[in-house]
Design an enzyme around this catalytic site. Structure first.
Site, PDB file in Angstrom:
ATOM      1  N   ASP A 273     -55.406   8.490  -8.057  1.00  0.00           N
ATOM      2  CA  ASP A 273     -54.636   9.258  -6.725  1.00  0.00           C
ATOM      3  C   ASP A 273     -53.406  10.375  -7.370  1.00  0.00           C
ATOM      4  O   ASP A 273     -52.891  10.156  -8.047  1.00  0.00           O
ATOM      5  CB  ASP A 273     -54.160   8.209  -6.002  1.00  0.00           C
ATOM      6  CG  ASP A 273     -53.793   8.776  -4.526  1.00  0.00           C
ATOM      7  OD1 ASP A 273     -54.525   9.891  -4.035  1.00  0.00           O
ATOM      8  OD2 ASP A 273     -52.683   8.283  -3.729  1.00  0.00           O
TER       9      ASP A 273
ATOM     10  N   HIS B   3     -45.172  17.549   0.651  1.00  0.00           N
ATOM     11  CA  HIS B   3     -44.935  16.032   0.621  1.00  0.00           C
ATOM     12  C   HIS B   3     -43.897  15.589  -0.544  1.00  0.00           C
ATOM     13  O   HIS B   3     -43.101  14.746  -0.256  1.00  0.00           O
ATOM     14  CB  HIS B   3     -46.277  15.506   0.362  1.00  0.00           C
ATOM     15  CG  HIS B   3     -46.417  13.594   0.319  1.00  0.00           C
ATOM     16  ND1 HIS B   3     -45.754  13.133   1.326  1.00  0.00           N
ATOM     17  CD2 HIS B   3     -46.475  13.055  -0.785  1.00  0.00           C
ATOM     18  CE1 HIS B   3     -45.985  11.655   1.014  1.00  0.00           C
ATOM     19  NE2 HIS B   3     -46.413  11.804  -0.407  1.00  0.00           N
TER      20      HIS B   3
ATOM     21  N   GLU C  32     -51.300   7.548   4.591  1.00  0.00           N
ATOM     22  CA  GLU C  32     -51.271   8.660   3.903  1.00  0.00           C
ATOM     23  C   GLU C  32     -52.627   9.653   4.454  1.00  0.00           C
ATOM     24  O   GLU C  32     -53.590   9.215   4.083  1.00  0.00           O
ATOM     25  CB  GLU C  32     -51.155   8.501   2.506  1.00  0.00           C
ATOM     26  CG  GLU C  32     -49.751   8.154   2.234  1.00  0.00           C
ATOM     27  CD  GLU C  32     -49.269   8.142   0.599  1.00  0.00           C
ATOM     28  OE1 GLU C  32     -50.119   8.134  -0.306  1.00  0.00           O
ATOM     29  OE2 GLU C  32     -48.071   8.104   0.444  1.00  0.00           O
TER      30      GLU C  32
ATOM     31  N   GLU D  87     -55.107  11.888   3.134  1.00  0.00           N
ATOM     32  CA  GLU D  87     -55.535  12.624   1.957  1.00  0.00           C
ATOM     33  C   GLU D  87     -56.816  13.178   2.013  1.00  0.00           C
ATOM     34  O   GLU D  87     -57.650  12.646   2.925  1.00  0.00           O
ATOM     35  CB  GLU D  87     -55.515  11.529   0.944  1.00  0.00           C
ATOM     36  CG  GLU D  87     -53.980  10.980   0.590  1.00  0.00           C
ATOM     37  CD  GLU D  87     -53.789  10.485  -0.679  1.00  0.00           C
ATOM     38  OE1 GLU D  87     -54.538  10.712  -1.565  1.00  0.00           O
ATOM     39  OE2 GLU D  87     -52.801   9.722  -0.687  1.00  0.00           O
TER      40      GLU D  87
ATOM     41  N   ASP E 158     -54.395   6.564   2.062  1.00  0.00           N
ATOM     42  CA  ASP E 158     -53.697   5.619   1.020  1.00  0.00           C
ATOM     43  C   ASP E 158     -52.816   4.675   1.916  1.00  0.00           C
ATOM     44  O   ASP E 158     -51.512   5.081   1.789  1.00  0.00           O
ATOM     45  CB  ASP E 158     -53.348   6.383   0.111  1.00  0.00           C
ATOM     46  CG  ASP E 158     -52.549   5.829  -1.080  1.00  0.00           C
ATOM     47  OD1 ASP E 158     -52.687   4.626  -1.201  1.00  0.00           O
ATOM     48  OD2 ASP E 158     -51.817   6.438  -1.805  1.00  0.00           O
TER      49      ASP E 158
ATOM     50  N   ARG F  47     -43.999   1.104   1.935  1.00  0.00           N
ATOM     51  CA  ARG F  47     -42.930   1.540   1.514  1.00  0.00           C
ATOM     52  C   ARG F  47     -41.808   0.728   1.025  1.00  0.00           C
ATOM     53  O   ARG F  47     -41.104   1.304  -0.181  1.00  0.00           O
ATOM     54  CB  ARG F  47     -42.226   2.586   2.671  1.00  0.00           C
ATOM     55  CG  ARG F  47     -43.244   3.667   3.073  1.00  0.00           C
ATOM     56  CD  ARG F  47     -43.775   4.756   2.082  1.00  0.00           C
ATOM     57  NE  ARG F  47     -44.880   5.659   2.392  1.00  0.00           N
ATOM     58  CZ  ARG F  47     -45.565   6.178   2.024  1.00  0.00           C
ATOM     59  NH1 ARG F  47     -45.684   6.121   0.779  1.00  0.00           N
ATOM     60  NH2 ARG F  47     -46.299   7.171   2.703  1.00  0.00           N
TER      61      ARG F  47
ATOM     62  N   GLN G  48     -43.198  -0.780  -2.120  1.00  0.00           N
ATOM     63  CA  GLN G  48     -42.988   0.526  -3.084  1.00  0.00           C
ATOM     64  C   GLN G  48     -41.794   0.874  -3.587  1.00  0.00           C
ATOM     65  O   GLN G  48     -41.578   1.102  -4.899  1.00  0.00           O
ATOM     66  CB  GLN G  48     -43.687   1.804  -2.339  1.00  0.00           C
ATOM     67  CG  GLN G  48     -44.122   2.934  -3.381  1.00  0.00           C
ATOM     68  CD  GLN G  48     -44.508   4.196  -2.521  1.00  0.00           C
ATOM     69  OE1 GLN G  48     -44.730   4.031  -1.413  1.00  0.00           O
ATOM     70  NE2 GLN G  48     -44.744   5.421  -3.393  1.00  0.00           N
TER      71      GLN G  48
ATOM     72  N   LYS H 142     -49.854  -0.633  -2.820  1.00  0.00           N
ATOM     73  CA  LYS H 142     -51.070   0.505  -2.584  1.00  0.00           C
ATOM     74  C   LYS H 142     -52.429  -0.208  -2.473  1.00  0.00           C
ATOM     75  O   LYS H 142     -53.240   0.378  -2.250  1.00  0.00           O
ATOM     76  CB  LYS H 142     -50.648   1.780  -3.178  1.00  0.00           C
ATOM     77  CG  LYS H 142     -49.786   2.749  -2.608  1.00  0.00           C
ATOM     78  CD  LYS H 142     -49.589   4.132  -3.335  1.00  0.00           C
ATOM     79  CE  LYS H 142     -48.376   4.971  -2.792  1.00  0.00           C
ATOM     80  NZ  LYS H 142     -49.069   5.809  -1.728  1.00  0.00           N
TER      81      LYS H 142
ATOM     82  N   THR I 287     -57.578   0.682   0.854  1.00  0.00           N
ATOM     83  CA  THR I 287     -57.702   2.328   0.904  1.00  0.00           C
ATOM     84  C   THR I 287     -58.850   2.456   1.763  1.00  0.00           C
ATOM     85  O   THR I 287     -59.995   1.980   1.618  1.00  0.00           O
ATOM     86  CB  THR I 287     -57.832   2.888  -0.339  1.00  0.00           C
ATOM     87  OG1 THR I 287     -56.913   2.577  -1.282  1.00  0.00           O
ATOM     88  CG2 THR I 287     -57.884   4.498  -0.267  1.00  0.00           C
TER      89      THR I 287
ATOM     90  N   GLU J 269     -42.275  10.604   5.977  1.00  0.00           N
ATOM     91  CA  GLU J 269     -41.899  11.923   6.391  1.00  0.00           C
ATOM     92  C   GLU J 269     -41.714  12.246   7.942  1.00  0.00           C
ATOM     93  O   GLU J 269     -40.354  12.553   8.207  1.00  0.00           O
ATOM     94  CB  GLU J 269     -43.034  13.014   5.627  1.00  0.00           C
ATOM     95  CG  GLU J 269     -43.003  12.954   4.324  1.00  0.00           C
ATOM     96  CD  GLU J 269     -44.472  13.611   3.942  1.00  0.00           C
ATOM     97  OE1 GLU J 269     -44.415  14.921   3.870  1.00  0.00           O
ATOM     98  OE2 GLU J 269     -45.437  12.948   4.007  1.00  0.00           O
TER      99      GLU J 269
HETATM  100 CA    CA Z   1     -51.211   8.654  -1.960  1.00  0.00          CA
END
Ligand code: CA
Length: 439
Positions: A138, A145, A210, A212, A244, A248, A251, A264, A268, A384
């Site tokens: 990834d 971002h 996420e 993607e 993904d 948080r 993480q 993560k 997925t 975000e």
């Molecule tokens: Ca990602």
């Protein structure tokens, strides 16, 4: 690779009338690939191609002998439970099959009755992963971002000094990649609560998505060799949607110094349909780099790449809560952005990944990283959207969210569309959060 041919002619129509419905993702000019079988059966998984609201069964097409020559030979590689062997064949074979299928599915084809017998309604199929994914990488290719996230942690220096020089990425986990419809339990893990001196263990309280794009690798390269930027497109079979899912809080605690791990690797979600790069040729657009920024190093730069290295693909994320689902209310849009805002192109990611001699293999999956655009409504994650969880947002039914709740489903969509061109859509990648399993 980017050359257009008769299959891109926007005037072409299919005898499958739904392919011409306004807003249909699966036009005759698209022809994306998936692995499917009839719902609720033990039929063998096999390759299919989308046309309108139907799946063309490629095993049935071979059995009925509806293709000839190179297209027939390529189709034989799509009759198993994964598309790896087909992905390994490379652009000439991909293109031959696309041409054969385009002609087979056209209005007025002489094999219409036979081809019709190979169609299965999409409403009646289940999907598997399009390929056996050996490795998954990834990236972090959106500067918007990277800047938005960096600002939360380093207001004075949102972007680290390497960002504008080197495509940032990490090696992810392929075993937990699932196809659209995936349900997964909220991850449990360690996190360090604000102000605490020892970590807490429990269900993630800051679960995020996420937005993607996934990249399926074609032939790939042998160890020790590299894929040059201008050859990279020949090693990309096609693109899919990729979510993904990211915890948080886990993480933030585990990330230092080696990057994402349990935050993560629990799930997925990708879309079942892989849209070929050839189908997207009409949506190639110049790749530009702001004159004030460092220009790419020579191995990530070429005149051809500057001319057509970017892709104009609309990317959308939507949320459907449990309550919205029960009320039969439509999903609410979280973001609408475009892949063309990406700081690094798909071809640059492939060239960079192999510049040290790392081998890519057919069916490997690369993620672009969360795609966010410059606007506030173009951000591809809740981190975000809520500025690190500080600003909840309201949904049309009055509910509010900062991060995902149990029962929430996130739906990703993508499409390329422009006047005078046929629409090329990706369908969707939907996934749902289930309650955590007790420790
Ligand atoms: Ca990602």
């Amino acid at each position: 690779m980017s050359a257009r041919n008769e299959t891109h002619d926007p005037a072409l129509t299919s005898f499958v009338a739904s392919a011409q419905s306004p807003g249909c993702d699966f036009t005759l000019q698209n022809l994306p690939f998936a692995i499917f079988r009839r719902k609720g059966t033990k039929e063998p998984w096999r390759g299919g191609v989308a046309i309108g609201d139907q799946v063309l069964d490629l095993a049935a097409v071979c059995k009925r002998d509806l293709l000839a020559g190179a297209s027939r030979e390529a189709a034989e590689h799509c009759t198993g439970a994964g598309l790896n062997a087909f992905m390994a064949l490379g652009p000439q074979a991909w293109s031959a099959l696309r041409l054969g299928l385009s002609r087979l599915l056209r209005t007025g084809t002489r094999n219409m009755a036979e081809a019709r017998a190979c169609l299965v309604p999409m409403a009646h199929v289940d999907y598997a992963l399009p390929a056996r994914i050996g490795d998954y990488t990834d990236f972090y290719a959106s500067i918007h971002h990277a800047t938005n996230v960096g600002r939360l942690f380093r207001p004075d220096q949102p972007l680290l000094p390497n960002y504008k020089w080197v495509p940032i990425g990490y090696h992810g986990r392929s075993s937990s990649i699932g196809v659209s419809g995936q349900h997964f339990a909220r991850p449990v893990g360690q996190r360090m609560p604000r102000g605490a001196s020892r970590p807490a263990v429990g269900p993630s309280e800051r679960l995020d998505y996420e937005l993607e794009v996934g990249i399926f690798v074609g032939p790939g390269n042998v160890p020790g060799s590299r894929i040059a930027l201008d050859d990279a497109a020949q090693h990309v079979f096609g693109l899919c949607l990729l979510n993904d899912w990211s915890a948080r809080d886990i993480q933030a605690w585990e990330n230092q110094p080696l990057g994402p791990f349990l935050s993560k690797n629990f799930a997925t979600t990708i879309s079942p349909w892989v849209v070929t790069l050839e189908a997207l040729a009409p949506y190639r657009t110049p790749w530009t780099r702001d004159a004030a920024d460092p220009q790419p190093l020579p191995y990530l730069d070429s005149e051809r790449h500057r001319g057509e290295g970017a892709l104009d693909i609309q990317l959308e994320a939507l949320l459907q809560t449990q309550r919205m689902r029960e009320a039969d209310a439509p999903a609410a849009r979280l973001a609408l952005t475009n892949l063309r805002y990406s700081y690094w192109s798909i071809e640059q990611l492939v060239a960079h990944h192999t510049m040290n001699g790392c081998n890519l293999e057919p069916g490997d999956l690369l993620g672009t990283g969360t795609q966010s655009g410059p606007g506030e409504d173009q951000v591809g994650s809740l981190l975000e959207l809520t500025r690190g969880g500080k600003q909840p947002f309201a949904l049309p039914d009055g509910e509010t969210r900062t991060f995902l709740q149990d029962g929430d489903a996130v739906v990703l969509r993508a499409y390329a569309d422009a006047p005078g061109k046929a629409r090329v859509g990706f369908g969707e990648a939907a996934g749902q959060v289930m309650p955590a399993r007790p420790l």
